[in-house]
Every structure is written in structure tokens, then in C-alpha cells.
Write a protein that holds these residues in place. Structure first.
Motif, mmCIF file in Angstrom:
data_model
loop_
_atom_site.group_PDB
_atom_site.id
_atom_site.type_symbol
_atom_site.label_atom_id
_atom_site.label_comp_id
_atom_site.label_asym_id
_atom_site.label_seq_id
_atom_site.Cartn_x
_atom_site.Cartn_y
_atom_site.Cartn_z
ATOM 1 N N ARG A 53 1.093 -0.871 0.020
ATOM 2 C CA ARG A 53 -0.223 -0.400 -0.003
ATOM 3 C C ARG A 53 0.967 1.276 -0.033
ATOM 4 N NH1 ARG A 53 -4.804 -0.373 3.963
ATOM 5 N NH2 ARG A 53 -5.790 1.013 2.508
ATOM 6 N N GLU A 107 1.664 5.535 0.595
ATOM 7 C CA GLU A 107 1.772 6.820 1.477
ATOM 8 C C GLU A 107 0.082 6.676 1.627
ATOM 9 O OE1 GLU A 107 4.267 7.687 3.560
ATOM 10 O OE2 GLU A 107 5.465 6.425 2.826
ATOM 11 N N LYS A 108 -0.164 7.509 3.097
ATOM 12 C CA LYS A 108 -1.507 8.191 3.825
ATOM 13 C C LYS A 108 -1.315 9.407 2.772
ATOM 14 C CE LYS A 108 -4.798 7.450 6.704
ATOM 15 N NZ LYS A 108 -4.619 7.563 8.397
ATOM 16 N N VAL A 109 -2.480 9.992 1.563
ATOM 17 C CA VAL A 109 -2.595 11.447 1.595
ATOM 18 C C VAL A 109 -4.179 11.262 1.951
ATOM 19 C CG1 VAL A 109 -3.994 12.486 -0.706
ATOM 20 C CG2 VAL A 109 -2.533 10.516 -0.735
ATOM 21 N N ILE A 110 -3.977 12.678 2.989
ATOM 22 C CA ILE A 110 -5.199 12.982 3.777
ATOM 23 C C ILE A 110 -5.942 13.766 2.651
ATOM 24 C CG2 ILE A 110 -5.734 14.376 5.591
ATOM 25 C CD1 ILE A 110 -4.708 12.218 6.569
ATOM 26 N N ASN A 140 -9.915 12.943 5.899
ATOM 27 C CA ASN A 140 -10.173 11.830 5.614
ATOM 28 C C ASN A 140 -9.051 10.953 5.069
ATOM 29 O OD1 ASN A 140 -12.889 10.370 6.488
ATOM 30 N ND2 ASN A 140 -13.953 11.741 4.442
ATOM 31 N N GLY A 141 -8.528 9.690 5.554
ATOM 32 C CA GLY A 141 -7.132 9.318 4.826
ATOM 33 C C GLY A 141 -7.562 8.149 3.665
ATOM 34 N N HIS A 142 -6.349 8.623 2.779
ATOM 35 C CA HIS A 142 -6.948 6.982 1.855
ATOM 36 C C HIS A 142 -4.497 6.811 1.846
ATOM 37 C CE1 HIS A 142 -7.886 5.147 -1.617
ATOM 38 N NE2 HIS A 142 -7.009 5.791 -2.430
ATOM 39 N N ARG A 143 -5.343 5.381 1.621
ATOM 40 C CA ARG A 143 -4.151 4.802 1.081
ATOM 41 C C ARG A 143 -4.323 3.178 0.158
ATOM 42 N NH1 ARG A 143 -0.495 1.807 5.744
ATOM 43 N NH2 ARG A 143 1.135 1.111 4.315
ATOM 44 N N GLN A 144 -3.554 3.535 -1.012
ATOM 45 C CA GLN A 144 -3.810 3.242 -2.297
ATOM 46 C C GLN A 144 -2.975 1.646 -2.580
ATOM 47 O OE1 GLN A 144 -5.862 4.386 -4.817
ATOM 48 N NE2 GLN A 144 -5.225 2.688 -6.300
ATOM 49 N N SER A 145 -3.464 1.318 -2.528
ATOM 50 C CA SER A 145 -3.172 -0.673 -2.832
ATOM 51 C C SER A 145 -2.718 -0.333 -4.207
ATOM 52 C CB SER A 145 -4.507 -2.027 -3.091
ATOM 53 O OG SER A 145 -4.765 -1.591 -2.202
#
Length: 169
Positions: free
Chosen positions: A64, A66-69, A83-88
Motif C-alpha cells: 500500500r 503512502e497515506k494521503v490526507i 479522511n485518509g486514503h492509502r492506495q493498494s
């Protein structure tokens, strides 16, 4: 030799031995995948025909990013969302660039095409010969009594009372 490959909606310039991180591709670590959507191929400064070329790659790992806020705010409305998002991602090691696709023999495809119209003709023939079904006669409506009417449609509840407005002292 290098190639420009499209996968996951993005384009990557790859050569043999490169490691790239692409959007998730199904498979386990150690599996070999083939990237068939080659847009351009070249060797040094020369551009070659990319038709029929594939790029073979080995899956190193499923990971996964890096986390994007994601922060939303509407000023003067006390509205804030965080919210946070982590791409697979899939890590790939490019094994070879420029393998040609092996085309399937045309003889195998021809019988399937011939069989399809024959099957349609057979399916259409019984439909013409089958007699039409007659509609079932409708039952006469039974007279409703008051008790039956109450069971079918229960009485409505009275509307809720509204609270009286508060008085300021």
C-alpha cells in the motif's frame, strides 16, 4: 530496449530490470504477469512498431502507498471533514520487453462462429411451433365486509402533537 506501457490508467516507461509500482494487479508474490497494452517501443533513439508486443513482469509484492490526507472545509459553516486514503499497489520487476503475442489458430475459432447461427435457427424453430397459452379466467371479486376492510387497511394513527413554543422570560 524500452517500452511505454499502460496499466491502471497510467503510463510507465519500462526497460528490462526496472522496478515499478503500479495500481493493484491480481496475483501473489512471485507470479509472472504480462502487460499487453504497449503504446510505444524503442531501442536507443529509434522507435519500433509496438503492435503485438508484450512486457513480462514478476510480482515482487502487494503493498500500500503512502497515506494521503483529504481535508474538506467550508468556511463560516463549522464544516470540517478529515479522511485518509492509502492506495493498494503492486510492485513489479520487469523481466523482458518485446515478447510477441502468440496468436490463436483461426481454425479453432471458425467452428464456433458456424455453430452459433445453427443454434439460433434451432432455437427459433420450436418457438414458432409452440401453441400459444390461453390466459386464465379472472376470478370474480368477493364482496367485502366491514371486518375484512379493517383488516386490509388498518386505521391511521392520529398526527403527533406539536410542542408549544418556548416562552422567553
Amino acid at each position: 530496449m524500452f517500452a511505454i506501457v499502460r496499466t491502471g490508467g497510467k503510463q510507465y516507461r519500462v526497460a528490462a530490470g526496472d522496478k515499478i509500482a503500479v495500481e493493484k494487479i491480481d496475483g501473489e508474490a512471485g507470479d509472472t504477469v504480462s502487460l499487453g497494452d504497449v503504446l510505444l517501443a524503442g531501442d536507443g533513439g529509434e522507435v519500433k512498431d509496438a503492435k503485438g508486443l508484450t512486457v513480462s513482469a514478476e510480482i515482487i509484492a502487494q503493498t500500500r502507498g503512502e497515506k494521503v490526507i483529504v481535508f474538506k472545509k467550508r468556511r463560516r459553516h463549522n464544516y470540517r471533514r478529515r479522511n485518509g486514503h492509502r492506495q493498494s499497489l503492486t510492485l513489479l520487476r520487469i523481466l523482458a520487453v518485446g515478447d510477441t503475442k502468440k496468436a490463436a489458430p483461426k481454425k479453432e475459432a471458425a467452428p464456433k462462429e458456424e455453430a452459433a447461427p445453427a443454434a439460433e435457427a434451432k432455437a427459433a424453430a420450436p418457438a414458432k411451433e409452440a401453441p400459444k397459452k390461453e390466459a386464465a379466467p379472472k376470478k370474480a371479486a368477493a364482496p367485502k365486509t366491514e371486518a375484512a376492510a379493517e383488516k386490509a387497511a388498518p386505521a391511521k394513527k392520529p398526527a403527533a402533537k406539536k410542542a408549544a413554543p418556548k416562552k422567553d422570560a
